[in-house]
Design a protein around this motif. Structure first.
Motif, PDB file in Angstrom:
ATOM      1  N   MET A 260       0.675  18.612 -46.372  1.00 44.31           N
ATOM      2  CA  MET A 260      -0.527  18.423 -47.192  1.00 44.31           C
ATOM      3  C   MET A 260      -1.173  17.076 -46.915  1.00 44.31           C
ATOM      4  O   MET A 260      -2.389  16.911 -47.074  1.00 44.31           O
ATOM      5  CB  MET A 260      -0.162  18.525 -48.675  1.00 44.31           C
ATOM      6  N   TYR A 261      -0.383  16.124 -46.449  1.00 41.84           N
ATOM      7  CA  TYR A 261      -0.852  14.747 -46.313  1.00 41.84           C
ATOM      8  C   TYR A 261      -0.968  14.314 -44.851  1.00 41.84           C
ATOM      9  O   TYR A 261      -1.034  13.129 -44.561  1.00 41.84           O
ATOM     10  CB  TYR A 261       0.093  13.821 -47.084  1.00 41.84           C
ATOM     11  N   ARG A 262      -1.000  15.303 -43.940  1.00 42.15           N
ATOM     12  CA  ARG A 262      -1.142  14.974 -42.526  1.00 42.15           C
ATOM     13  C   ARG A 262      -2.402  14.140 -42.293  1.00 42.15           C
ATOM     14  O   ARG A 262      -2.407  13.158 -41.560  1.00 42.15           O
ATOM     15  CB  ARG A 262      -1.182  16.259 -41.693  1.00 42.15           C
ATOM     16  N   PHE A 263      -3.513  14.545 -42.917  1.00 40.61           N
ATOM     17  CA  PHE A 263      -4.765  13.786 -42.908  1.00 40.61           C
ATOM     18  C   PHE A 263      -5.120  13.492 -44.361  1.00 40.61           C
ATOM     19  O   PHE A 263      -5.781  14.297 -45.017  1.00 40.61           O
ATOM     20  CB  PHE A 263      -5.885  14.582 -42.226  1.00 40.61           C
ATOM     21  N   PRO A 264      -4.675  12.360 -44.896  1.00 41.27           N
ATOM     22  CA  PRO A 264      -4.818  12.113 -46.339  1.00 41.27           C
ATOM     23  C   PRO A 264      -6.254  12.096 -46.832  1.00 41.27           C
ATOM     24  O   PRO A 264      -6.505  12.415 -47.996  1.00 41.27           O
ATOM     25  CB  PRO A 264      -4.137  10.751 -46.531  1.00 41.27           C
ATOM     26  N   GLY A 265      -7.209  11.742 -45.967  1.00 43.28           N
ATOM     27  CA  GLY A 265      -8.599  11.753 -46.399  1.00 43.28           C
ATOM     28  C   GLY A 265      -9.220  13.132 -46.408  1.00 43.28           C
ATOM     29  O   GLY A 265     -10.308  13.335 -46.951  1.00 43.28           O
ATOM     30  N   SER A 266      -8.519  14.106 -45.826  1.00 43.27           N
ATOM     31  CA  SER A 266      -9.005  15.482 -45.787  1.00 43.27           C
ATOM     32  C   SER A 266      -8.391  16.341 -46.874  1.00 43.27           C
ATOM     33  O   SER A 266      -9.057  17.210 -47.431  1.00 43.27           O
ATOM     34  CB  SER A 266      -8.696  16.095 -44.410  1.00 43.27           C
ATOM     35  N   SER A 267      -7.103  16.087 -47.201  1.00 47.03           N
ATOM     36  CA  SER A 267      -6.437  16.959 -48.174  1.00 47.03           C
ATOM     37  C   SER A 267      -5.336  16.264 -48.963  1.00 47.03           C
ATOM     38  O   SER A 267      -4.491  16.941 -49.557  1.00 47.03           O
ATOM     39  CB  SER A 267      -5.819  18.164 -47.447  1.00 47.03           C
ATOM     40  N   GLY A 268      -5.328  14.924 -49.005  1.00 48.63           N
ATOM     41  CA  GLY A 268      -4.165  14.228 -49.515  1.00 48.63           C
ATOM     42  C   GLY A 268      -4.203  13.678 -50.921  1.00 48.63           C
ATOM     43  O   GLY A 268      -3.285  12.953 -51.319  1.00 48.63           O
ATOM     44  N   ALA A 269      -5.221  13.997 -51.726  1.00 51.31           N
ATOM     45  CA  ALA A 269      -5.298  13.445 -53.081  1.00 51.31           C
ATOM     46  C   ALA A 269      -4.534  14.307 -54.079  1.00 51.31           C
ATOM     47  O   ALA A 269      -4.465  15.538 -53.950  1.00 51.31           O
ATOM     48  CB  ALA A 269      -6.745  13.296 -53.521  1.00 51.31           C
ATOM     49  N   ASN A 270      -3.963  13.655 -55.085  1.00 53.42           N
ATOM     50  CA  ASN A 270      -3.293  14.309 -56.213  1.00 53.42           C
ATOM     51  C   ASN A 270      -4.024  13.875 -57.482  1.00 53.42           C
ATOM     52  O   ASN A 270      -4.149  12.675 -57.741  1.00 53.42           O
ATOM     53  CB  ASN A 270      -1.830  13.876 -56.299  1.00 53.42           C
ATOM     54  N   MET A 271      -4.476  14.843 -58.283  1.00 53.72           N
ATOM     55  CA  MET A 271      -5.263  14.490 -59.466  1.00 53.72           C
ATOM     56  C   MET A 271      -5.003  15.463 -60.601  1.00 53.72           C
ATOM     57  O   MET A 271      -4.609  16.612 -60.385  1.00 53.72           O
ATOM     58  CB  MET A 271      -6.761  14.458 -59.129  1.00 53.72           C
ATOM     59  N   SER A 272      -5.251  15.027 -61.808  1.00 49.59           N
ATOM     60  CA  SER A 272      -5.148  15.892 -62.991  1.00 49.59           C
ATOM     61  C   SER A 272      -6.516  16.456 -63.329  1.00 49.59           C
ATOM     62  O   SER A 272      -7.557  15.988 -62.849  1.00 49.59           O
ATOM     63  CB  SER A 272      -4.624  15.091 -64.182  1.00 49.59           C
ATOM     64  N   VAL A 273      -6.530  17.457 -64.198  1.00 50.57           N
ATOM     65  CA  VAL A 273      -7.798  18.040 -64.638  1.00 50.57           C
ATOM     66  C   VAL A 273      -8.603  17.020 -65.447  1.00 50.57           C
ATOM     67  O   VAL A 273      -9.843  17.024 -65.424  1.00 50.57           O
ATOM     68  CB  VAL A 273      -7.544  19.336 -65.440  1.00 50.57           C
ATOM     69  N   THR A 274      -7.925  16.106 -66.125  1.00 51.67           N
ATOM     70  CA  THR A 274      -8.625  15.048 -66.862  1.00 51.67           C
ATOM     71  C   THR A 274      -9.384  14.139 -65.900  1.00 51.67           C
ATOM     72  O   THR A 274     -10.567  13.828 -66.106  1.00 51.67           O
ATOM     73  CB  THR A 274      -7.640  14.226 -67.695  1.00 51.67           C
ATOM     74  N   ASP A 275      -8.699  13.689 -64.858  1.00 58.46           N
ATOM     75  CA  ASP A 275      -9.344  12.789 -63.904  1.00 58.46           C
ATOM     76  C   ASP A 275     -10.476  13.475 -63.158  1.00 58.46           C
ATOM     77  O   ASP A 275     -11.523  12.868 -62.899  1.00 58.46           O
ATOM     78  CB  ASP A 275      -8.314  12.251 -62.917  1.00 58.46           C
ATOM     79  N   LEU A 276     -10.304  14.748 -62.805  1.00 65.56           N
ATOM     80  CA  LEU A 276     -11.379  15.456 -62.110  1.00 65.56           C
ATOM     81  C   LEU A 276     -12.553  15.735 -63.043  1.00 65.56           C
ATOM     82  O   LEU A 276     -13.705  15.803 -62.601  1.00 65.56           O
ATOM     83  CB  LEU A 276     -10.846  16.756 -61.500  1.00 65.56           C
ATOM     84  N   SER A 277     -12.286  15.870 -64.330  1.00 62.93           N
ATOM     85  CA  SER A 277     -13.388  16.004 -65.294  1.00 62.93           C
ATOM     86  C   SER A 277     -14.191  14.704 -65.354  1.00 62.93           C
ATOM     87  O   SER A 277     -15.428  14.714 -65.406  1.00 62.93           O
ATOM     88  CB  SER A 277     -12.838  16.370 -66.673  1.00 62.93           C
ATOM     89  N   LYS A 278     -13.496  13.565 -65.344  1.00 64.26           N
ATOM     90  CA  LYS A 278     -14.185  12.267 -65.284  1.00 64.26           C
ATOM     91  C   LYS A 278     -14.984  12.145 -63.987  1.00 64.26           C
ATOM     92  O   LYS A 278     -16.099  11.610 -63.974  1.00 64.26           O
ATOM     93  CB  LYS A 278     -13.174  11.128 -65.375  1.00 64.26           C
ATOM     94  N   TRP A 279     -14.392  12.637 -62.899  1.00 63.85           N
ATOM     95  CA  TRP A 279     -15.071  12.581 -61.604  1.00 63.85           C
ATOM     96  C   TRP A 279     -16.349  13.421 -61.621  1.00 63.85           C
ATOM     97  O   TRP A 279     -17.368  13.022 -61.053  1.00 63.85           O
ATOM     98  CB  TRP A 279     -14.125  13.058 -60.500  1.00 63.85           C
ATOM     99  N   MET A 280     -16.319  14.571 -62.290  1.00 62.63           N
ATOM    100  CA  MET A 280     -17.525  15.400 -62.386  1.00 62.63           C
ATOM    101  C   MET A 280     -18.633  14.677 -63.146  1.00 62.63           C
ATOM    102  O   MET A 280     -19.807  14.736 -62.764  1.00 62.63           O
ATOM    103  CB  MET A 280     -17.202  16.742 -63.058  1.00 62.63           C
ATOM    104  N   ILE A 281     -18.265  13.998 -64.218  1.00 59.38           N
ATOM    105  CA  ILE A 281     -19.263  13.226 -64.971  1.00 59.38           C
ATOM    106  C   ILE A 281     -19.841  12.136 -64.083  1.00 59.38           C
ATOM    107  O   ILE A 281     -21.062  11.887 -64.075  1.00 59.38           O
ATOM    108  CB  ILE A 281     -18.622  12.628 -66.245  1.00 59.38           C
ATOM    109  N   PHE A 282     -18.998  11.496 -63.304  1.00 57.29           N
ATOM    110  CA  PHE A 282     -19.410  10.483 -62.329  1.00 57.29           C
ATOM    111  C   PHE A 282     -20.409  11.070 -61.336  1.00 57.29           C
ATOM    112  O   PHE A 282     -21.441  10.460 -61.029  1.00 57.29           O
ATOM    113  CB  PHE A 282     -18.155   9.970 -61.627  1.00 57.29           C
ATOM    114  N   MET A 283     -20.140  12.271 -60.835  1.00 54.26           N
ATOM    115  CA  MET A 283     -21.047  12.932 -59.893  1.00 54.26           C
ATOM    116  C   MET A 283     -22.374  13.293 -60.552  1.00 54.26           C
ATOM    117  O   MET A 283     -23.446  13.078 -59.983  1.00 54.26           O
ATOM    118  CB  MET A 283     -20.388  14.194 -59.330  1.00 54.26           C
TER     119      MET A 283
END
Length: 538
Positions: A260-283
């Motif tokens: 999963m982390y062979r190319f960390p910028g392509s597929s290597g992040a680990n996140m919770s639904v809370t953090d991705l919800s914050k990220w959506m607001i950011f977007m």
């Protein structure tokens, strides 16, 4: 042809932005939640997490099911998931920051930073830019060299492999999804900053946006146990969703994989639904957080500007034609119009799926609306859980005609698997053939992209020896053999069947073989040719 002014025409967008928008959203949530539970039951997904944002706030967030089958460890709002290709969206925001800081330009040549980079031919390589790396318009066949990734080739080997893949179309003319090129892009980011992707994501986004559950890399979700922990066999109590694949139509836990982390910028992040919800607001806020703008409007507009049209089939599982009016790709974003008739929204999003996980995140900036769905079940070969949940939510929100997306996508998914199996079975029934003596298949076979494999007979069993794997083959029909797919590649489920075919260029001696169900990259689509013995690597 690059799309121009795709979304600057006059559209009659349906809008629910009114004083009753929040009430309307709250009104559909009970039905929506029941549907999530239905999807989970029908697909057998161990865990799902859903987050919905509206008008700058998280209005719904909930975990369903468990982190691992056979345990009571519940999914909650802080359970960390491997988000796979959703990482690409974060990487492109990082590039927007680096451009803003003057460290790079979108239209810098890739060879400026990686002189050994090569794609297609010399003329293409000499004009290939950073923008091309992250726009899926390279001209390569979709998913080029993913098979090398699945077989645990190194990042260096994979990028050298990309150089050997013939272009399918002229550069910037057609859409073709690529994972490895985003890996090359992340290498450029690391080179110009002298920092790892892990450090860059943390510095630019995770820390300032207070994404406290987020990380990059395997070590963050599966830390090495200390001697004392190993001695007492203490469990890993991190709140992390374990990936699952399909085994006999039931979910089976998988190991967390370094792939999963062979190319960390392509597929290597680990996140919770809370953090991705914050990220959506950011977007939705055009990269602003707590009154601070992280990415200037000019660069933000660059990443959401259509770069290439995605030609999708009407019955496509991810972008069904009766709901998606158009689909394009910008940089790190799919750009879509979802709805029917005059009721539709312009949305941006991305999905991810690899080694036992699926993810999907979509925002509708004009409505200040977003939804993210995470699941610890399957890749695209196993599950369309996020798509079923997203589509149902959008249908309810827009008041569209009712479609049971779970049933529709699952029926289509199972039908394809059934048809493939029936096709092979009918071939055998209609034209049954015996195998030749097993020794006729034995030997060393070579491929320019994949290297060499060996077929060896021991105790009347034909074995495939490839990249430190030894797999017993079972005769299927004629010169075709089968094997449990997961023994060769982690991307296969245990219920997947792998096929290896043997043939000849001249119709006589068997001198060719192909693992047709997996190794299909390269000039001859993964065809291996029997070696004459002089060039065999020991």
């Amino acid at each position: 042809m690059i799309i121009k002014n795709l979304f600057f025409l006059t559209f009659f967008f349906f809008s629910v932005s009114s004083v009753n928008a929040s009430d309307r959203l709250q009104g559909i949530l009970p039905e929506f939640e029941k549907y999530v539970e239905k999807v989970q039951a029908e697909w057998g997904a161990p865990g799902i997490a859903v987050g919905i944002v509206k008008d700058g706030k998280i209005v719904y967030i909930k975990g369903f099911g468990v982190r691992e089958v056979g345990t009571a460890k519940k999914i909650d709002e802080h359970t960390v998931f491997q988000i796979a290709s959703l990482t690409k969206n974060i990487l492109v925001h990082l590039f927007a920051k680096l451009v803003q800081e003057g460290k790079i330009n979108w239209d810098d040549l890739v060879v400026k930073y990686i002189p050994t980079f090569f794609i297609g031919d010399a003329s293409v390589t000499s004009q290939f830019t950073i923008r091309d790396l992250v726009s899926h318009r390279s001209g390569l066949p979709s998913f080029s060299c993913d098979s090398l990734w699945y077989l645990d080739f190194s990042a260096e080997e994979i990028i050298k492999g990309v150089a050997k893949i013939p272009l399918k179309s002229p550069i910037r003319s057609k859409y073709g999804y690529q994972n490895q090129l985003f890996g090359v892009a992340s290498m450029i980011a690391e080179k110009v900053t002298g920092k790892t992707i892990e450090a860059l994501f943390k510095e630019y986004f995770f820390t300032p946006l207070k994404l406290n559950d987020s990380s990059v890399g395997l070590q963050a979700i599966k830390p090495e146990k200390s001697f004392i922990s190993r001695l007492f066999n203490s469990a890993n109590d991190l709140n992390v969703a374990r990936p699952h694949d399909d085994r006999g139509d039931t979910a089976h836990p998988m190991e967390f994989s370094h792939l999963m982390y062979r190319f960390p910028g392509s597929s290597g992040a680990n996140m919770s639904v809370t953090d991705l919800s914050k990220w959506m607001i950011f977007m939705i806020n055009k990269s602003a957080y707590e009154g601070k703008t992280f990415i200037e409007e000019k660069q933000y507009n660059e990443i959401i500007k259509p770069s290439i049209e995605c030609a999708m089939k009407y019955n496509d599982s991810q972008f069904p034609g009766d709901r998606y009016k158009s689909v394009a790709y910008g940089m790190g974003h799919f750009i879509m119009e979802y709805g029917e008739g005059r009721k539709y929204l312009k949305t941006f999003g991305h999905m991810g799926g690899f080694l036992g996980v699926r993810s999907l995140m979509v925002v509708a900036p004009e409505e200040k609306l977003g939804i993210v769905v995470l699941s610890n079940y399957g890749s695209f070969r196993v599950s369309f859980v996020p798509e079923a949940i997203h589509n149902k939510f959008m249908d309810l929100y827009l008041g569209l005609s009712e479609i049971d997306w779970s049933q529709r996508l699952r029926d289509s998914f199972l039908s394809i698997k059934k048809q493939n199996k029936m096709y092979k079975t009918m071939q055998r029934l209609q034209n049954p053939k015996k195998a030749q003596p097993l020794t006729d298949y034995a030997g060393v076979y070579k491929n320019d992209l994949y290297g060499q494999l060996e077929l060896k007979v021991e105790s009347d069993i034909l074995y495939l020896l490839f990249r430190n794997k030894r797999i017993a083959l079972e005769h299927f029909n004629g010169n075709e053999f089968t094997f449990p797919g997961h023994l060769l590649s982690a991307t296969y489920c245990e219920s997947d069947v792998g096929y290896i075919d043997f043939g000849s260029r001249n119709g006589n001696k068997l001198d060719l073989c192909a693992i047709s169900s997996l190794l299909s990259d390269g000039k001859e689509h993964g065809l291996f040719e029997r070696s004459n013995g002089a060039d065999i690597k020991k």
